[in-house]
Design a protein around this motif. Sequence first.
Motif, PDB file in Angstrom:
ATOM      1  N   VAL A  70       0.842  -1.195   0.000  1.00 61.88           N
ATOM      2  CA  VAL A  70       0.000   0.000   0.000  1.00 61.88           C
ATOM      3  C   VAL A  70       0.876   1.243   0.000  1.00 61.88           C
ATOM      4  O   VAL A  70       1.976   1.251   0.562  1.00 61.88           O
ATOM      5  CB  VAL A  70      -0.946  -0.003   1.226  1.00 61.88           C
ATOM      6  CG1 VAL A  70      -0.144  -0.081   2.519  1.00 61.88           C
ATOM      7  CG2 VAL A  70      -1.849   1.213   1.244  1.00 61.88           C
ATOM      8  N   CYS A  71       0.402   2.269  -0.659  1.00 59.90           N
ATOM      9  CA  CYS A  71       1.090   3.562  -0.684  1.00 59.90           C
ATOM     10  C   CYS A  71       0.028   4.650  -0.545  1.00 59.90           C
ATOM     11  O   CYS A  71      -0.883   4.747  -1.375  1.00 59.90           O
ATOM     12  CB  CYS A  71       1.872   3.729  -1.985  1.00 59.90           C
ATOM     13  SG  CYS A  71       2.816   5.269  -2.068  1.00 59.90           S
ATOM     14  N   VAL A  72       0.128   5.434   0.501  1.00 55.65           N
ATOM     15  CA  VAL A  72      -0.833   6.506   0.759  1.00 55.65           C
ATOM     16  C   VAL A  72      -0.248   7.825   0.271  1.00 55.65           C
ATOM     17  O   VAL A  72       0.860   8.208   0.673  1.00 55.65           O
ATOM     18  CB  VAL A  72      -1.182   6.593   2.258  1.00 55.65           C
ATOM     19  CG1 VAL A  72      -2.098   7.779   2.539  1.00 55.65           C
ATOM     20  CG2 VAL A  72      -1.846   5.290   2.723  1.00 55.65           C
ATOM     21  N   VAL A  73      -0.975   8.516  -0.605  1.00 52.63           N
ATOM     22  CA  VAL A  73      -0.454   9.738  -1.222  1.00 52.63           C
ATOM     23  C   VAL A  73      -1.489  10.857  -1.140  1.00 52.63           C
ATOM     24  O   VAL A  73      -2.686  10.611  -0.980  1.00 52.63           O
ATOM     25  CB  VAL A  73      -0.084   9.495  -2.706  1.00 52.63           C
ATOM     26  CG1 VAL A  73       1.040   8.472  -2.821  1.00 52.63           C
ATOM     27  CG2 VAL A  73      -1.305   9.048  -3.510  1.00 52.63           C
ATOM     28  N   PRO A  74      -1.022  12.097  -1.270  1.00 50.29           N
ATOM     29  CA  PRO A  74      -1.959  13.221  -1.305  1.00 50.29           C
ATOM     30  C   PRO A  74      -2.490  13.457  -2.706  1.00 50.29           C
ATOM     31  O   PRO A  74      -1.800  13.208  -3.701  1.00 50.29           O
ATOM     32  CB  PRO A  74      -1.093  14.397  -0.859  1.00 50.29           C
ATOM     33  CG  PRO A  74       0.277  14.051  -1.375  1.00 50.29           C
ATOM     34  CD  PRO A  74       0.379  12.548  -1.263  1.00 50.29           C
ATOM     35  N   VAL A  75      -3.729  13.934  -2.782  1.00 52.99           N
ATOM     36  CA  VAL A  75      -4.302  14.414  -4.030  1.00 52.99           C
ATOM     37  C   VAL A  75      -4.932  15.771  -3.734  1.00 52.99           C
ATOM     38  O   VAL A  75      -5.318  16.039  -2.588  1.00 52.99           O
ATOM     39  CB  VAL A  75      -5.360  13.437  -4.610  1.00 52.99           C
ATOM     40  CG1 VAL A  75      -4.700  12.141  -5.049  1.00 52.99           C
ATOM     41  CG2 VAL A  75      -6.468  13.159  -3.607  1.00 52.99           C
ATOM     42  N   PRO A  76      -5.009  16.665  -4.722  1.00 51.97           N
ATOM     43  CA  PRO A  76      -5.472  18.033  -4.457  1.00 51.97           C
ATOM     44  C   PRO A  76      -6.960  18.112  -4.110  1.00 51.97           C
ATOM     45  O   PRO A  76      -7.774  17.313  -4.573  1.00 51.97           O
ATOM     46  CB  PRO A  76      -5.175  18.755  -5.774  1.00 51.97           C
ATOM     47  CG  PRO A  76      -5.174  17.678  -6.803  1.00 51.97           C
ATOM     48  CD  PRO A  76      -4.597  16.473  -6.113  1.00 51.97           C
ATOM     49  N   ASP A  77      -7.289  19.078  -3.273  1.00 54.20           N
ATOM     50  CA  ASP A  77      -8.677  19.343  -2.900  1.00 54.20           C
ATOM     51  C   ASP A  77      -8.856  20.850  -2.741  1.00 54.20           C
ATOM     52  O   ASP A  77      -8.067  21.506  -2.048  1.00 54.20           O
ATOM     53  CB  ASP A  77      -9.017  18.629  -1.585  1.00 54.20           C
ATOM     54  CG  ASP A  77     -10.465  18.817  -1.185  1.00 54.20           C
ATOM     55  OD1 ASP A  77     -11.311  18.075  -1.707  1.00 54.20           O
ATOM     56  OD2 ASP A  77     -10.745  19.720  -0.369  1.00 54.20           O
ATOM     57  N   CYS A 128      -5.414   9.633  -0.442  1.00 47.82           N
ATOM     58  CA  CYS A 128      -5.747   8.565  -1.382  1.00 47.82           C
ATOM     59  C   CYS A 128      -4.931   7.316  -1.026  1.00 47.82           C
ATOM     60  O   CYS A 128      -3.704   7.366  -0.972  1.00 47.82           O
ATOM     61  CB  CYS A 128      -5.455   8.990  -2.820  1.00 47.82           C
ATOM     62  SG  CYS A 128      -5.864   7.729  -4.054  1.00 47.82           S
ATOM     63  N   VAL A 129      -5.627   6.222  -0.803  1.00 52.15           N
ATOM     64  CA  VAL A 129      -4.984   4.938  -0.517  1.00 52.15           C
ATOM     65  C   VAL A 129      -4.841   4.169  -1.823  1.00 52.15           C
ATOM     66  O   VAL A 129      -5.835   3.811  -2.459  1.00 52.15           O
ATOM     67  CB  VAL A 129      -5.809   4.115   0.484  1.00 52.15           C
ATOM     68  CG1 VAL A 129      -5.211   2.722   0.656  1.00 52.15           C
ATOM     69  CG2 VAL A 129      -5.874   4.826   1.828  1.00 52.15           C
ATOM     70  N   CYS A 130      -3.609   3.924  -2.238  1.00 52.92           N
ATOM     71  CA  CYS A 130      -3.322   3.132  -3.433  1.00 52.92           C
ATOM     72  C   CYS A 130      -2.805   1.778  -2.957  1.00 52.92           C
ATOM     73  O   CYS A 130      -1.892   1.724  -2.135  1.00 52.92           O
ATOM     74  CB  CYS A 130      -2.280   3.831  -4.298  1.00 52.92           C
ATOM     75  SG  CYS A 130      -2.735   5.527  -4.751  1.00 52.92           S
ATOM     76  N   PHE A 131      -3.390   0.705  -3.453  1.00 54.99           N
ATOM     77  CA  PHE A 131      -3.031  -0.604  -2.910  1.00 54.99           C
ATOM     78  C   PHE A 131      -2.860  -1.658  -3.993  1.00 54.99           C
ATOM     79  O   PHE A 131      -3.428  -1.561  -5.084  1.00 54.99           O
ATOM     80  CB  PHE A 131      -4.082  -1.063  -1.882  1.00 54.99           C
ATOM     81  CG  PHE A 131      -5.454  -1.317  -2.462  1.00 54.99           C
ATOM     82  CD1 PHE A 131      -5.832  -2.583  -2.888  1.00 54.99           C
ATOM     83  CD2 PHE A 131      -6.380  -0.288  -2.563  1.00 54.99           C
ATOM     84  CE1 PHE A 131      -7.092  -2.824  -3.414  1.00 54.99           C
ATOM     85  CE2 PHE A 131      -7.647  -0.512  -3.092  1.00 54.99           C
ATOM     86  CZ  PHE A 131      -8.009  -1.786  -3.519  1.00 54.99           C
ATOM     87  N   LEU A 132      -2.036  -2.670  -3.653  1.00 60.20           N
ATOM     88  CA  LEU A 132      -1.877  -3.873  -4.458  1.00 60.20           C
ATOM     89  C   LEU A 132      -2.508  -5.016  -3.684  1.00 60.20           C
ATOM     90  O   LEU A 132      -2.351  -5.099  -2.467  1.00 60.20           O
ATOM     91  CB  LEU A 132      -0.397  -4.186  -4.704  1.00 60.20           C
ATOM     92  CG  LEU A 132       0.497  -3.073  -5.239  1.00 60.20           C
ATOM     93  CD1 LEU A 132       1.939  -3.571  -5.332  1.00 60.20           C
ATOM     94  CD2 LEU A 132       0.014  -2.574  -6.573  1.00 60.20           C
TER      95      LEU A 132
END
Length: 301
Positions: free
Chosen positions: A210-217, A225-229
């Motif tokens: 898993v890699c947790v990253v920011p996205v604009p708001d 944003c949680v990006c996962f495999l």
Amino acid sequence: MLGSGVAMNRENTGFVWQLLKEEECTDAWLQPFAIHDLLDLPKSVTEDGFRLRSIVVTGQMIDNFYTGVIGRFCQNMMVIYSSNESPRVAVNGPIDGSKPLQAGDVGRPFPGVEIRIVDDIDIPNERGTIGKIQVRSPYAMKEYVGNPQLTKQVFTESKWYRTGDLGKISPEGNLIIVGRENDVISRGCKNIYPGMLESLLREMTAIKDVCVVPVPDKRLLEEVCVCFLSSGQVTPEDVKRFFEQKLFREHTQSSLGEIPTYFLRFETFPKVGNGKFDRKRISLEAVARLGLNKTSTTTDN
């Protein structure tokens, strides 16, 4: 000593383990991604009974997931916290797997090393409070040759080295890493630490990484944003439900303020040269998939 290109290639994991056996190695120094790859090998590779005495891991914060190598590939493991500028900062171990490893726990300072946690103006924090990690050590470098400006940026006048990491001191006196200063996600008035969220989600069955990253708001500046495999048919809704129903009730005090907004499944994660996730590229892909931009308003995916 293996070249980094060999060890970083997932397809070479079986070869690397076979080489350790043929060379009758007793100990191995591995990056977290290499341990992750070992755990993906079939159980048959260790049926011959060969075990390393110890696996030493460094390079990034790890959690209890990585202790899965104990008993299967090694007798125990050691976690070392260090950097090029200040090697041998802290050590946790030997870890024998008899109790869970707290995410980011790198243990106590090496002899002669001082560690402190400070705020934005270098004033020490109270124990247990998250802040910036600074180190003063006889092993630290003295300066960046030919670059006095950079030396001044990373060292205080009293020779404390600014690591760029965030952490706290546990009640037992151990240093707990929670992430990098540059990785902190600023959601409104709240700081979100990706490393802490990532270690929690690894407890979910079928999550490979898993890699947790920011996205604009537009309203809050940044969203999470949680990006996962995954190794199975895990949907974004499954992951969101796991957060809501279990993790934050058990592990955080201000749970509602930290539950991520977006969840995306990836097939692979791009990486940088040292094997770590390329968070910038992952974030850019997440932004594109969500249809966001710096002036967009948050919408449901």
